[in-house]
Design a protein around this motif. Structure first.
Motif, PDB file in Angstrom:
ATOM      1  N   PRO A 104      -5.380   5.891   7.126  1.00 35.82           N
ATOM      2  CA  PRO A 104      -4.734   4.620   6.779  1.00 35.82           C
ATOM      3  C   PRO A 104      -5.722   3.456   6.893  1.00 35.82           C
ATOM      4  O   PRO A 104      -6.628   3.492   7.726  1.00 35.82           O
ATOM      5  N   PRO A 105      -5.523   2.415   6.085  1.00 36.39           N
ATOM      6  CA  PRO A 105      -6.410   1.259   6.183  1.00 36.39           C
ATOM      7  C   PRO A 105      -6.175   0.476   7.473  1.00 36.39           C
ATOM      8  O   PRO A 105      -5.122   0.583   8.103  1.00 36.39           O
ATOM      9  N   GLU A 106      -7.175  -0.288   7.827  1.00 38.40           N
ATOM     10  CA  GLU A 106      -7.077  -1.229   8.945  1.00 38.40           C
ATOM     11  C   GLU A 106      -6.680  -2.583   8.356  1.00 38.40           C
ATOM     12  O   GLU A 106      -7.111  -2.936   7.259  1.00 38.40           O
ATOM     13  N   PHE A 107      -5.883  -3.335   9.060  1.00 38.59           N
ATOM     14  CA  PHE A 107      -5.437  -4.645   8.580  1.00 38.59           C
ATOM     15  C   PHE A 107      -5.902  -5.733   9.536  1.00 38.59           C
ATOM     16  O   PHE A 107      -5.711  -5.625  10.749  1.00 38.59           O
ATOM     17  N   VAL A 108      -6.521  -6.771   8.979  1.00 33.10           N
ATOM     18  CA  VAL A 108      -6.962  -7.933   9.729  1.00 33.10           C
ATOM     19  C   VAL A 108      -6.326  -9.134   9.045  1.00 33.10           C
ATOM     20  O   VAL A 108      -6.470  -9.293   7.824  1.00 33.10           O
ATOM     21  N   ALA A 109      -5.622  -9.960   9.815  1.00 34.36           N
ATOM     22  CA  ALA A 109      -4.854 -11.032   9.177  1.00 34.36           C
ATOM     23  C   ALA A 109      -4.968 -12.346   9.923  1.00 34.36           C
ATOM     24  O   ALA A 109      -5.123 -12.375  11.149  1.00 34.36           O
ATOM     25  N   LEU A 128       6.501  -1.786  -5.769  1.00 32.86           N
ATOM     26  CA  LEU A 128       5.236  -2.513  -5.751  1.00 32.86           C
ATOM     27  C   LEU A 128       5.370  -3.855  -6.461  1.00 32.86           C
ATOM     28  O   LEU A 128       4.976  -4.892  -5.928  1.00 32.86           O
ATOM     29  N   LEU A 129       5.944  -3.863  -7.652  1.00 34.03           N
ATOM     30  CA  LEU A 129       6.082  -5.116  -8.408  1.00 34.03           C
ATOM     31  C   LEU A 129       6.992  -6.109  -7.690  1.00 34.03           C
ATOM     32  O   LEU A 129       6.809  -7.322  -7.823  1.00 34.03           O
ATOM     33  N   SER A 130       7.944  -5.614  -6.904  1.00 26.87           N
ATOM     34  CA  SER A 130       8.822  -6.524  -6.172  1.00 26.87           C
ATOM     35  C   SER A 130       8.073  -7.257  -5.058  1.00 26.87           C
ATOM     36  O   SER A 130       8.553  -8.267  -4.547  1.00 26.87           O
ATOM     37  N   LEU A 131       6.903  -6.767  -4.695  1.00 28.67           N
ATOM     38  CA  LEU A 131       6.110  -7.360  -3.611  1.00 28.67           C
ATOM     39  C   LEU A 131       5.041  -8.326  -4.108  1.00 28.67           C
ATOM     40  O   LEU A 131       4.382  -8.986  -3.297  1.00 28.67           O
ATOM     41  N   VAL A 132       4.840  -8.404  -5.427  1.00 28.66           N
ATOM     42  CA  VAL A 132       3.778  -9.274  -5.964  1.00 28.66           C
ATOM     43  C   VAL A 132       4.389 -10.433  -6.745  1.00 28.66           C
ATOM     44  O   VAL A 132       5.433 -10.298  -7.376  1.00 28.66           O
ATOM     45  N   PHE A 158       0.831  -1.210   0.000  1.00 25.20           N
ATOM     46  CA  PHE A 158       0.000   0.000   0.000  1.00 25.20           C
ATOM     47  C   PHE A 158       0.865   1.260   0.000  1.00 25.20           C
ATOM     48  O   PHE A 158       0.526   2.241  -0.662  1.00 25.20           O
ATOM     49  N   ALA A 159       1.981   1.235   0.714  1.00 24.45           N
ATOM     50  CA  ALA A 159       2.894   2.390   0.712  1.00 24.45           C
ATOM     51  C   ALA A 159       3.449   2.619  -0.690  1.00 24.45           C
ATOM     52  O   ALA A 159       3.515   3.760  -1.160  1.00 24.45           O
ATOM     53  N   ALA A 160       3.845   1.548  -1.369  1.00 28.80           N
ATOM     54  CA  ALA A 160       4.375   1.678  -2.734  1.00 28.80           C
ATOM     55  C   ALA A 160       3.295   2.180  -3.688  1.00 28.80           C
ATOM     56  O   ALA A 160       3.559   2.999  -4.568  1.00 28.80           O
ATOM     57  N   MET A 161       2.055   1.699  -3.501  1.00 27.59           N
ATOM     58  CA  MET A 161       0.964   2.165  -4.351  1.00 27.59           C
ATOM     59  C   MET A 161       0.723   3.654  -4.110  1.00 27.59           C
ATOM     60  O   MET A 161       0.555   4.414  -5.059  1.00 27.59           O
ATOM     61  N   GLY A 162       0.733   4.063  -2.849  1.00 25.20           N
ATOM     62  CA  GLY A 162       0.493   5.462  -2.508  1.00 25.20           C
ATOM     63  C   GLY A 162       1.573   6.402  -3.004  1.00 25.20           C
ATOM     64  O   GLY A 162       1.293   7.539  -3.372  1.00 25.20           O
ATOM     65  N   SER A 163       2.810   5.931  -3.044  1.00 26.00           N
ATOM     66  CA  SER A 163       3.911   6.787  -3.483  1.00 26.00           C
ATOM     67  C   SER A 163       4.158   6.702  -4.985  1.00 26.00           C
ATOM     68  O   SER A 163       4.978   7.440  -5.528  1.00 26.00           O
ATOM     69  N   GLY A 164       3.451   5.757  -5.652  1.00 23.74           N
ATOM     70  CA  GLY A 164       3.650   5.602  -7.092  1.00 23.74           C
ATOM     71  C   GLY A 164       4.935   4.884  -7.452  1.00 23.74           C
ATOM     72  O   GLY A 164       5.401   4.964  -8.589  1.00 23.74           O
TER      73      GLY A 164
END
Length: 138
Positions: free
Chosen positions: A72-77, A25-29, A14-20
């Motif tokens: 910021p989003p909430e995370f449930v895991a 981002l691709l390194s995380l998927v 989400f941080a990578a998406m927010g910063s563009g």
């Protein structure tokens, strides 16, 4: 990976998406990621596969949608599954119409990378914001 490590990977996504930061981002998927964005009548809807599909979706998002996240989003895991829960506000550039989208990203991780994303979003709000004055697109 532990649940805590998986949440960190999703937060980094989400941080990578927010910063563009497309490379971060691709390194995380995963190479074979599947990202499902529901709906029909708005620019980002569809099933996007692989790094190329994710890159196209990010490019299209930056070209066609203005979006901010007021908090910021909430995370449930649990294990390899992380839910990110949040809200986005913005507008569709082609129509200049605003939207408010309450969303949940249902994310599955494998070997420390995002393997699948299924979004649960307010498709009606996004479709309404995408409508031209001539009516819905078909």
């Amino acid at each position: 990976m532990s649940t805590e490590q998986n949440v960190k990977v999703v937060k980094d996504f989400f941080a990578a998406m927010g910063s563009g930061d497309k490379q971060a981002l691709l390194s995380l998927v995963a190479e074979d990621i599947e990202w499902i964005i529901p709906g029909e009548d708005w620019p980002l809807a569809g099933t996007h596969r692989g790094h190329a599909g994710v890159a196209r979706t990010l490019r299209k998002a930056s070209e066609e949608v203005e979006m901010t996240y007021p908090k910021p989003p909430e995370f449930v895991a649990q294990g390899d599954r992380v839910l990110a829960i949040g809200v986005a506000v913005g507008k569709i550039k082609a129509t200049d119409k605003p939207f408010e989208d309450h969303w949940v990203f249902d994310i599955t991780l494998q070997n420390g990378k995002l393997k699948g994303i299924r979004e649960y979003i307010d498709t009606q709000a996004l479709a309404r914001a995408s409508q031209t004055d001539a009516g819905p697109r078909h």
